[in-house]
Design an enzyme around this catalytic site. Structure first.
Site, short mmCIF file in Angstrom:
data_model
loop_
_atom_site.label_atom_id
_atom_site.label_comp_id
_atom_site.label_asym_id
_atom_site.label_seq_id
_atom_site.Cartn_x
_atom_site.Cartn_y
_atom_site.Cartn_z
N LYS A 234 0.82 -1.21 0.00
CA LYS A 234 0.00 0.00 0.00
C LYS A 234 0.86 1.27 0.00
O LYS A 234 0.42 2.33 -0.44
CB LYS A 234 -0.92 0.03 1.22
CG LYS A 234 -1.75 -1.22 1.47
CD LYS A 234 -2.83 -1.42 0.42
CE LYS A 234 -3.95 -2.34 0.87
NZ LYS A 234 -3.60 -3.73 1.08
C1 LIG Z 1 -4.28 -4.92 0.70
C2 LIG Z 1 -3.50 -6.17 0.67
C3 LIG Z 1 -3.79 -7.18 -0.24
C4 LIG Z 1 -4.96 -7.12 -1.19
O1 LIG Z 1 -4.84 -6.11 -2.15
P1 LIG Z 1 -6.14 -5.61 -2.93
O2 LIG Z 1 -5.68 -4.46 -3.72
O3 LIG Z 1 -7.11 -5.21 -1.86
O4 LIG Z 1 -6.63 -6.74 -3.73
C5 LIG Z 1 -2.96 -8.30 -0.27
N1 LIG Z 1 -1.93 -8.42 0.59
C6 LIG Z 1 -1.64 -7.46 1.48
C7 LIG Z 1 -0.51 -7.68 2.41
C8 LIG Z 1 -2.41 -6.30 1.55
O5 LIG Z 1 -2.11 -5.35 2.46
#
Ligand SMILES: *Cc1c(COP(=O)(O)O)cnc(C)c1O
Length: 492
Positions: free
Chosen positions: A110
């Site tokens: 993120k």
């Molecule tokens: C947010 C997240 C995901 C999923 O990603 P999306 O964009 O919501 O599909 C997978 N792994 C981790 C560690 C995350 O923080």
């Protein structure tokens, strides 16, 4: 470039407006009017560094932003990553690569979008002439919350309020959020799961009454979730970057097709891969990997999306999601950009919890996507096997993806496969340790230290620091009180 709402009732005249608003007024998601094709320019991206590649891709959509300034914003955002590399590709086997997206300030992928989003949003607001305080509302399954808090803390003209499922995130994830610093931040637990948080937050976004109340206080809402195009577009860049790195390393020739596997929750990360493919990046298959909450696996298999099912709490909590918001953007494309049909299905989803694709739509997604899932036992096994076989330590989300990648490759194994690694294993220290050694340790820090000794992968400083930080946010509320909490924080 204009941005359309997936539900047809709203248009943003440019990206600045789409990003500032976050969600369209009709409750739909903003999508670009067209996908710029960069096939011809791919070659010129080879010699760029990550920040240049990101600015190049993002700039294709954010035409009204000063392109030089955008580049400097990317440079600054990505200098916050370990060794200045936001998205290194690690080779773990002949045809298998891991794209490590977790070397940023909060140790999850993120960060790639959220180190940049504060610039995109504040600049966007200034381009739109907005003068109000922007209140960022976040529903988090664990990682978005912390990454957004770090990105927006103490930024002028912005406040940020994060809601997380009080029992639905890992110990480290919770600690990261509860110890947050900054004068413009609020973190609140909700008794419920991520879908409850996301639904409550979305409701506030689309409530005329709530928005008017806030407007009277000179506050407007925006989103740092992947429903915001400003979250998605930085993520498109790393698919291009990984591809360029493979060419530069001599692993593929320019034009060769590469597959990607993505551990998926809200469908934001994998949708960014789909957008990259639409822009002309030679992607073969996108493999959608899920945990026991396998609503997406079933959707790709059967053509029916059905949330009437049991919800499981797993060791990959950031994928514990039944209502994947960004799927709406894929439905929009699948229907030939038919907003009436898209809106109808989203309405069915709200009313009866399901909808189905037509036969031809279902056939069409099968050409681009493959989907698989694994349960908790298989996830652990995968972490252990990956460590034993390759000496590679991965977190539970990445393990889910590695498992699905293995299943896909065993049948269609010709292309190089890039697996997206979305979090540091140290965010889930107890489960990772238990998977690779069988040791059961309750304390997340003791588990992290044991893991460090076993694996020789150093504990990131962001984790060791947490131990001595004060817990400032411990409030837990009912999901019915989310709007009240938002208003109280907005006027504080
Ligand atoms: C947010 C997240 C995901 C999923 O990603 P999306 O964009 O919501 O599909 C997978 N792994 C981790 C560690 C995350 O923080």
């Amino acid at each position: 470039m204009r941005f359309l709402s997936t539900r047809g009732g709203s248009v943003a005249k440019n990206a600045a407006m789409a990003i500032t608003k976050g969600l369209a007024d009709d409750g739909g998601l903003f999508v670009p009017e067209s996908f710029p094709c960069v096939t011809e320019e791919l070659k010129s991206m080879l010699k760029m560094d990550y920040a240049e590649r990101a600015a190049f891709i993002i700039g294709k959509y954010l035409e009204e932003y000063d392109q030089k300034e955008l580049y400097f914003a990317c440079k600054k955002a990505y200098s916050e990553f370990e060794e200045g590399d936001a998205a290194p590709v690690v080779k773990i086997d002949d045809n298998l690569f891991v794209l490590e997206l977790f070397h940023g300030p909060t140790l999850a992928f993120k960060d790639i979008a959220l180190t940049l989003l504060p610039y995109l949003l504040r600049k966007g607001a200034s381009i739109c002439g907005a003068k109000e305080t922007i209140l960022i509302l976040v529903a988090t399954s664990g990682d978005t919350g912390k990454a957004a808090l770090e990105g927006f803390k103490d930024k002028e003209g912005v406040k940020i309020c994060v809601f997380y499922p009080s029992e639905g995130v890992s110990d480290m994830q919770k600690l990261q959020m509860c110890t947050q610093s900054g004068d413009n931040v609020n973190v609140v637990g909700v008794s419920g799961n991520f879908d409850d948080c996301q639904t409550a937050v979305k409701k506030i976004f689309t409530s005329v009454e709530e928005n008017e109340k806030l407007k009277a206080e000179n506050v407007v809402l925006s989103s740092a979730n992947s429903i915001n195009f400003g979250r998605l577009v930085p993520q498109v860049a790393y698919y291009f970057s990984a591809y360029c790195d493979l060419v530069n390393a001599g692993e593929i020739l320019l034009g060769d097709t590469v597959d990607f596997t993505v551990p998926t929750g809200n469908f934001g990360n994998i949708l960014a891969g789909y957008y990259a493919k639409k822009m002309g990046l030679p992607i073969g298959k996108l493999v959608c990997a899920s945990n026991s909450n396998n609503v997406l696996t079933e959707f790709f298999l059967s053509g029916t999306y059905d949330v009437n099912r049991e919800f499981f709490k797993t060791m990959s909590p950031s994928m514990d999601i039944l209502i994947s918001s960004n799927l709406e953007r894929l439905i929009f494309e699948l229907t030939g950009r038919n907003s009436v049909l898209t809106a109808e299905r989203m309405s069915d989803l709200r009313k009866i919890g399901k909808y189905s694709l037509s036969r031809s739509e279902h056939d069409a997604i099968g050409k681009v996507f493959f989907a698989d899932y694994c349960d908790e036992e298989e996830c652990k096994e995968q972490m252990r096997d990956t460590f034993d076989e390759y000496g590679y330590l991965c977190d539970p989300h990445t393990a889910v993806a590695l498992k699905a990648a293995g299943v896909y490759k065993s049948v269609h194994g010709n292309n190089k496969m890039v697996v997206l690694s979305t979090a540091s294993p140290y965010k889930f220290s107890q489960n990772v340790l238990s998977a690779i050694s069988g040791k059961s340790v309750k304390d997340p820090f003791v588990a992290a230290e044991t893991l460090e000794t076993l694996s020789a992968v150093p504990i990131p400083e962001q984790i060791s620091q947490l131990k001595s930080k004060e817990k400032k946010f411990t409030k837990v509320i009912d999901k019915a009180d989310v709007a009240k909490e938002v208003y109280a924080f907005a006027v504080k």
